[in-house]
Design an enzyme around this catalytic site. Structure first.
Site, short mmCIF file in Angstrom:
data_model
loop_
_atom_site.label_atom_id
_atom_site.label_comp_id
_atom_site.label_asym_id
_atom_site.label_seq_id
_atom_site.Cartn_x
_atom_site.Cartn_y
_atom_site.Cartn_z
N ARG A 158 -33.95 -51.66 31.15
CA ARG A 158 -33.59 -50.25 31.29
C ARG A 158 -32.86 -50.01 32.61
O ARG A 158 -31.85 -49.31 32.67
CB ARG A 158 -34.84 -49.37 31.20
CG ARG A 158 -35.41 -49.32 29.79
CD ARG A 158 -36.79 -48.68 29.72
NE ARG A 158 -36.82 -47.27 30.11
CZ ARG A 158 -36.43 -46.27 29.34
NH1 ARG A 158 -35.93 -46.51 28.13
NH2 ARG A 158 -36.52 -45.02 29.75
N HIS A 204 -39.19 -54.23 31.34
CA HIS A 204 -38.71 -52.88 31.68
C HIS A 204 -37.39 -52.95 32.43
O HIS A 204 -36.63 -51.98 32.48
CB HIS A 204 -39.76 -52.16 32.51
CG HIS A 204 -39.57 -50.67 32.57
ND1 HIS A 204 -40.06 -49.82 31.61
CD2 HIS A 204 -38.92 -49.90 33.47
CE1 HIS A 204 -39.73 -48.57 31.92
NE2 HIS A 204 -39.04 -48.59 33.04
N ARG A 235 -38.12 -48.44 25.94
CA ARG A 235 -39.35 -48.96 26.54
C ARG A 235 -39.92 -50.06 25.66
O ARG A 235 -39.75 -50.06 24.44
CB ARG A 235 -40.37 -47.84 26.74
CG ARG A 235 -39.91 -46.78 27.75
CD ARG A 235 -40.92 -45.65 27.86
NE ARG A 235 -40.51 -44.66 28.86
CZ ARG A 235 -39.70 -43.63 28.61
NH1 ARG A 235 -39.22 -43.44 27.37
NH2 ARG A 235 -39.36 -42.78 29.55
N LYS A 240 -44.48 -41.81 25.55
CA LYS A 240 -44.73 -41.38 26.94
C LYS A 240 -44.48 -39.90 27.13
O LYS A 240 -45.20 -39.22 27.86
CB LYS A 240 -43.86 -42.20 27.90
CG LYS A 240 -44.13 -41.90 29.37
CD LYS A 240 -43.35 -42.83 30.27
CE LYS A 240 -43.67 -42.54 31.74
NZ LYS A 240 -42.96 -43.45 32.65
N HIS A 260 -35.10 -39.56 28.99
CA HIS A 260 -35.66 -38.80 30.10
C HIS A 260 -35.40 -37.32 29.85
O HIS A 260 -34.37 -36.96 29.29
CB HIS A 260 -35.02 -39.21 31.43
CG HIS A 260 -35.39 -40.59 31.86
ND1 HIS A 260 -34.69 -41.28 32.81
CD2 HIS A 260 -36.40 -41.41 31.46
CE1 HIS A 260 -35.24 -42.47 32.99
NE2 HIS A 260 -36.28 -42.58 32.18
N TYR A 265 -34.50 -31.53 27.09
CA TYR A 265 -33.87 -32.62 26.35
C TYR A 265 -34.11 -32.47 24.86
O TYR A 265 -35.19 -32.12 24.41
CB TYR A 265 -34.47 -33.96 26.83
CG TYR A 265 -34.23 -35.10 25.88
CD1 TYR A 265 -33.07 -35.85 25.97
CD2 TYR A 265 -35.15 -35.41 24.88
CE1 TYR A 265 -32.83 -36.90 25.11
CE2 TYR A 265 -34.91 -36.45 24.01
CZ TYR A 265 -33.76 -37.19 24.12
OH TYR A 265 -33.52 -38.22 23.26
#
Length: 395
Positions: free
Chosen positions: A333, A330, A242, A267, A357, A367
């Site tokens: 990505r 962005h 990001r 985030k 993610h 994750y």
């Protein structure tokens, strides 16, 4: 049977008061003088009690049902709505601040510590610009559906639908806080959420056709600007993080021996590892003599934050004659996600982990930064080599 608006409008006064029932203890009482008052009859601690929910038509059938639902929820949790209302009045009598702005700023002060700083700034500015000028000085209990709708209409009329939605969301959070602190009983903002049309989903502009990607990368290699800006925009497609993570990158987080960059994703509030390809290391080595003695890799000479602004990077892309409809920061990505899967046949799970993610595995574990690390190292080098091949038009 539940009441209808037609029944309510046709209901005429009689010699004596009478009631029309809607169900669940909600009813409206029509008096000889013609007033129509909403009431909720409930039982708590073995006692039957009643509480007023407003007067029709100022409080519509829909509004009355919403208020009734909130009061029923209190009863289901063992809270007496009448006693809660008395406590709210006593709290105001004791001098507790109850204007919308006072409560909103109190809510903001409590929650901002857990927010990303830029997120907090956006919230308070949104309230200061759009809500406080019109509702700030009004006691929160006096803000009606209509008053809030009029303010939200002002925002929507400027053509900023997403801002209007976010303003409603923030107001709902403030009302919820007021209810929890016994300074309000009804979340007016929750009641008007369906008033605005839905926001159409917008995808970040991205170049995903290999030939065009090659042209973009060649343009980036030949771009002008400061060395920090040029290196940042060359580094971005190699790591596809990001924008904020890239611009805030610090030298202390780079491990040249392992060829890894360890960072924290703001985030999702998770640690993350970005394997560094040989090409990414080359970019870092190029800028190290310039900014290596400082904190930030892509340090800015003018920004108060100390690192590059997103506008600086965007401006460089626009100077290449690439429009905002074609490519965004962005978009790198989306470029990587699409091509890695469709052209290089990489497992989407590996890609999603590299994008940071949250992807639960078969055992339900969330994750973690080291999962599939070896596969991701291989993928990142393959990706960098593929980008080089696109610049040379070999594929």
């Amino acid at each position: 049977m539940p009441l209808t608006d037609t029944e309510l409008k046709k209901a005429k006064p009689r010699e004596k008061p009478y009631k029309l029932f809607d169900g669940g203890g909600l009813y409206i009482e029509i008096t000889p003088n013609g007033s129509k008052g909403w009431r909720y009859k409930y039982r708590i601690n073995g006692k039957e009690k009643r509480i007023s929910l407003g007067v029709y038509p100022e409080v519509s059938l829909k509004d009355a049902r919403f208020r009734h639902s909130e009061q029923r929820q209190l009863v289901s949790h063992g809270i007496d709505p009448s006693e809660k209302r008395k406590a709210t009045k006593l709290a105001r009598a004791d001098g507790m601040g109850n204007t919308f702005e006072l409560i909103a700023r109190e809510w903001y002060a409590i929650n901002q510590k857990s927010w990303n700083p830029s997120h907090g700034v956006r919230i308070i500015r949104r309230l200061e610009l759009n809500i406080f000028p019109y509702l700030g000085n009004i006691p929160i209990t006096e803000i009606t559906n209509q008053k809030l709708i009029e303010v939200i209409k002002r925002i929507h009329s400027r053509g900023v639908l997403e801002t209007a939605h976010r303003a409603v969301q923030n107001c709902a959070q403030v009302f919820k806080f007021a209810i929890l602190t016994s300074r309000a009983e009804i979340n007016v903002a929750e009641n008007i959420k369906g008033f605005l049309p839905a926001v159409k989903e917008k995808h970040h502009a991205a170049i995903i056709e290999p030939k065009k990607v090659g042209s973009l990368l060649n343009a980036i290699d030949n771009a002008s600007g400061t060395i920090a800006t040029r290196c940042a925009i060359r580094f971005m497609p190699l790591v596809f993080v990001r924008s904020l993570e890239l611009r805030r990158a610090e030298w202390k987080d780079i491990d040249f021996k392992r060829a890894e960059w360890s960072l924290h994703i703001t985030k999702t509030d998770t640690p993350h590892i970005v394997p560094l390809s040989k090409q990414a290391i080359k970019v870092l080595k190029e800028i190290q003599p310039i900014t290596g003695s400082g904190q930030y890799i892509f340090a800015s000479e003018i920004s108060k934050s100390g690192y590059l602004s997103e506008n600086t990077m965007l401006r460089l892309i626009r100077e290449m004659d690439i429009s905002k409809e074609e490519m965004s920061i962005h978009g790198f990505r989306a470029m990587a996600r699409t091509i890695l899967h469709e052209r290089l046949n990489v497992d989407p799970v590996i890609i999603e982990h590299q994008l940071a993610h949250k992807v639960p595995d078969a055992l339900g574990r969330a994750y973690n930064r080291t999962q599939f690390l070896q596969q991701r190292k291989k993928m990142m080098q393959t990706w960098a080599d593929y980008l080089d091949s696109l610049k040379g038009n070999k594929r």
